[in-house]
Motif scaffolding. Structure first.
Motif, PDB file in Angstrom:
ATOM      1  N   GLU A 289       0.851  -1.188   0.000  1.00 53.52           N
ATOM      2  CA  GLU A 289       0.000   0.000   0.000  1.00 53.52           C
ATOM      3  C   GLU A 289       0.888   1.240   0.000  1.00 53.52           C
ATOM      4  OE1 GLU A 289      -4.140  -1.344   2.182  1.00 53.52           O
ATOM      5  OE2 GLU A 289      -2.572  -0.419   3.407  1.00 53.52           O
TER       6      GLU A 289
ATOM      7  N   SER B 189      -2.042   7.718  -0.567  1.00 50.46           N
ATOM      8  CA  SER B 189      -2.756   8.224  -1.745  1.00 50.46           C
ATOM      9  C   SER B 189      -2.435   9.691  -2.036  1.00 50.46           C
ATOM     10  CB  SER B 189      -4.262   8.041  -1.567  1.00 50.46           C
ATOM     11  OG  SER B 189      -4.728   8.732  -0.424  1.00 50.46           O
TER      12      SER B 189
ATOM     13  N   THR C 174      -5.097   5.398   1.342  1.00 55.85           N
ATOM     14  CA  THR C 174      -4.083   4.487   0.808  1.00 55.85           C
ATOM     15  C   THR C 174      -4.459   4.088  -0.610  1.00 55.85           C
ATOM     16  OG1 THR C 174      -5.211   2.520   1.702  1.00 55.85           O
ATOM     17  CG2 THR C 174      -3.517   3.558   3.089  1.00 55.85           C
TER      18      THR C 174
ATOM     19  N   ARG D  15      -3.356   0.863  -3.648  1.00 55.93           N
ATOM     20  CA  ARG D  15      -2.622  -0.358  -3.945  1.00 55.93           C
ATOM     21  C   ARG D  15      -2.994  -0.838  -5.340  1.00 55.93           C
ATOM     22  NH1 ARG D  15      -6.057  -4.779  -3.514  1.00 55.93           N
ATOM     23  NH2 ARG D  15      -7.944  -4.451  -2.289  1.00 55.93           N
TER      24      ARG D  15
END
Length: 607
Positions: free
Chosen positions: A327, A330, A366, A368
């Protein structure tokens, strides 16, 4: 694609060794007396006892608590996470009324563990994992889980922990303290891990594992691949049949088609009027990403012009994350995107989320990659500026980088950088020579330079014949050791070109291993079916790659053991089983009765 293909799990049944030289008496795994490990290549044949996934789940639900964990291994994309999620999502709604002491599954991603978790005692860790698992269950299953996963009920049940992704745990945590913490959790523990990564961890982790409960996700058989394709193509059996035949006819594609993730990408790229599929692993990812980009674009926008910016953002993101982080912050992604895309940043981020290339969690801030293998693909693109040799020098001994290094090789091959690949392979061969005088170093690493080179080419999808200089260097290294030939003949990761050469070896031990290798091409098996000795033909008849016409020929063999192997073959068609059901040898008829392809009326006749 919202369907689930039932998987088959294998438990190692026995290892077959043909020479005392392979396993010297009294020589432990670290002993330099074990000559077969001069190259780190001691690899006797392994046979697996097959268990349907539903049967393993039933065993898990009924088993008593244990102070060791169960293990499930598999290749990238084999379906480890999907299997655990399927078990979890079907188990919970099927639970009867809530009662004290009942078994309750808890699904948890091990990548979320941190140092503070491992400082807790077993009960404290169990409490923390229950809270996280309960939150996930309530968000995922909604009303079905609300009554069961109450945060205050942590001590009321007997948990069964479905712990996903040992290979995704931070390297700082991969030590005996982690294994001890997992094993000490109350209840049963079922841990998933990539096969190559667990091979490197096995020396420490095996002490905390339940030895009879080491499961391997087996590749999909050809019949299962066709079923998968039909479901993925929403019942289009005609296109599924054409695509299945196309896969089986291509040696390189056949190696990829037993993997559910690769089959999914194959379906993404399949078009009824054009079934020319790519052959390298990297080309599949690139093609699938392009298709997703075209199909799931934001409404009212043509985002094809953003493709180069997309790849730059994802490549730099993967480079920053490496394989240690799953992760990323963001807000940092937004800053990265703005620096690359400028005014198109918002549209690009929206497109990345809509196409599922990235999963953005705004609550936790986050981001991913939606699947770890896509993170590896873009990491491979980031590594290409270094070249394969530098990447190997830094990462070859780390099993977690196997997929990324294979993808890097495929990317370089597509760009015509053959010399770059050859230099990397030659460096690994040189490492093999350096380590021959110190075989214990290989045992400590759990890695072989020579085998890493061969696996890298096989996983990438690059035909060895397209790299003649690397092919000659590898053949020279292999042919110096007869034990090395035996080990590579048995290894499913050996390139197909090399398997074809080993099939013509003068020693029956080597051709026996090739005949038993599950990746041996049908044309090589056809050649081996003419072997005059008593050992090779039964293995050919048992090989899942043996085509129906070859099985029909072997069903008339004079040796009962060959006909018995045909009767045991999971790909033997029902009409051939009907023929063998009248065989004079009882062992052949018994094998027909045990074959899952035997129709019910034939079983009634045999009864």
């Amino acid at each position: 694609m919202r369907f689930y293909q039932p998987l088959t799990l294998g438990v190692e049944r026995r290892r077959v060794s043909h020479s005392a030289e392979d396993e010297p008496a009294g020589a432990g795994p670290r002993s330099s007396a074990s000559r077969s490990w001069d190259e780190g290549l001691s690899s006797p044949s392994i046979e697996y006892e097959e268990h349907p996934a539903a049967e393993v789940l039933n065993t898990l639900q009924r088993a008593p608590p244990s102070h060791r964990f169960w293990l499930i291994r598999g290749e990238p994309g084999a379906g480890k996470s999907t299997l655990l999620a399927q078990w979890f999502s079907t188990w919970v709604p099927a639970n009867p009324a809530v009662r004290f002491g009942m078994t309750v599954p808890v699904l948890f991603r091990l990548s979320e563990l941190d140092q503070d978790d491992l400082k807790l005692d077993p009960d404290g860790l169990a409490d923390r994992l229950w809270r996280r698992g309960a939150t996930l269950a309530q968000a995922w299953l909604g009303q079905d889980a609300a009554a069961l996963y109450r945060l205050a009920w942590v001590r009321h049940f007997q948990p069964i922990w479905l712990l996903d992704g040992l290979d995704e745990v931070s390297p700082d945590l991969l030590n005996e303290r982690l294994y001890e913490a997992l094993a000490a959790l109350p209840g049963l523990k079922f841990v998933s891990c990539r096969t190559a990564v667990y091979a490197a961890l096995r020396q420490d982790a095996d002490a905390y594992k339940e030895s009879p409960r080491d499961y391997l996700i087996l590749s999909l058989k050809p019949t299962e691949q066709r079923s998968f394709l039909e479901q993925a193509l929403e019942g289009n059996s005609e296109l599924a049949g054409v695509l299945h035949d196309r896969l089986q006819a291509s040696p390189q594609l056949r190696l990829l088609s037993g993997n559910p993730l690769m089959l999914t990408l194959i379906v993404e790229l399949a078009e009824p009027d054009r079934l020319e599929l790519p052959t390298t692993r990297a080309a599949f990812y690139r093609g699938a990403i392009t298709r997703l980009w075209e199909r799931k674009k934001p409404p009212g926008h043509d985002i094809r012009y953003l493709s180069d910016l997309r790849d730059r953002v994802l490549t730099e993101l993967a480079e920053a994350m490496g394989l240690e982080d799953l992760e990323w912050d963001s807000t940092e992604l937004t800053a990265l995107c703005r620096s690359i895309a400028g005014d198109d940043c918002s549209l690009l981020l929206d497109a990345l989320e809509r196409t599922n290339l990235l999963v953005i969690d705004r609550h936790r801030e986050t981001v991913r990659f939606f699947h770890f293998t896509f993170q590896e693909y873009y990491l491979a693109r980031a590594l290409q500026s270094q070249g394969l040799r530098i990447a190997l020098q830094r990462h070859w001994a780390d099993a977690r980088y196997d997929e990324a290094l294979a993808l890097l090789s495929a990317v370089l091959f597509e760009q015509g950088q053959v010399d770059n690949i050859v230099q990397g392979i030659q460096w690994l061969i040189d490492q093999r020579r350096a380590h021959r005088k110190r075989p214990t170093v290989l045992w400590q690493r759990g890695r072989s330079p020579l085998r890493t080179a061969l696996h890298l080419l096989t996983r990438s999808g690059i035909p060895l014949s397209r790299l003649p200089e690397a092919e000659n260097a590898l053949l020279s290294a292999v042919e110096r050791s007869r034990l090395c030939c035996k080990a590579l003949a048995a290894d499913p990761g050996t390139p197909l070109d090399l398997l074809s050469r080993l099939a013509a070896d003068s020693e029956w031990h080597v051709s026996w291993e090739v005949a038993a290798n599950p990746n041996t091409p049908p044309e090589v098996l056809t050649h081996l079916s003419t072997d005059p000795g008593p050992y090779v033909r039964p293995k050919v008849a048992a090989n899942p790659n043996a085509p129906p016409e070859l099985l029909a020929h072997l069903a008339t063999d004079l040796e009962p053991c060959v006909r018995q192997s045909v009767a045991e073959n999971p790909n033997a068609p029902s009409e051939l089983l009907e023929h063998l059901a009248s065989d004079l040898e009882p062992c052949v008829r018994q094998s027909v009765a045990e074959n899952p392809n035997a129709p019910s009326e034939l079983l009634e006749h045999l009864a």
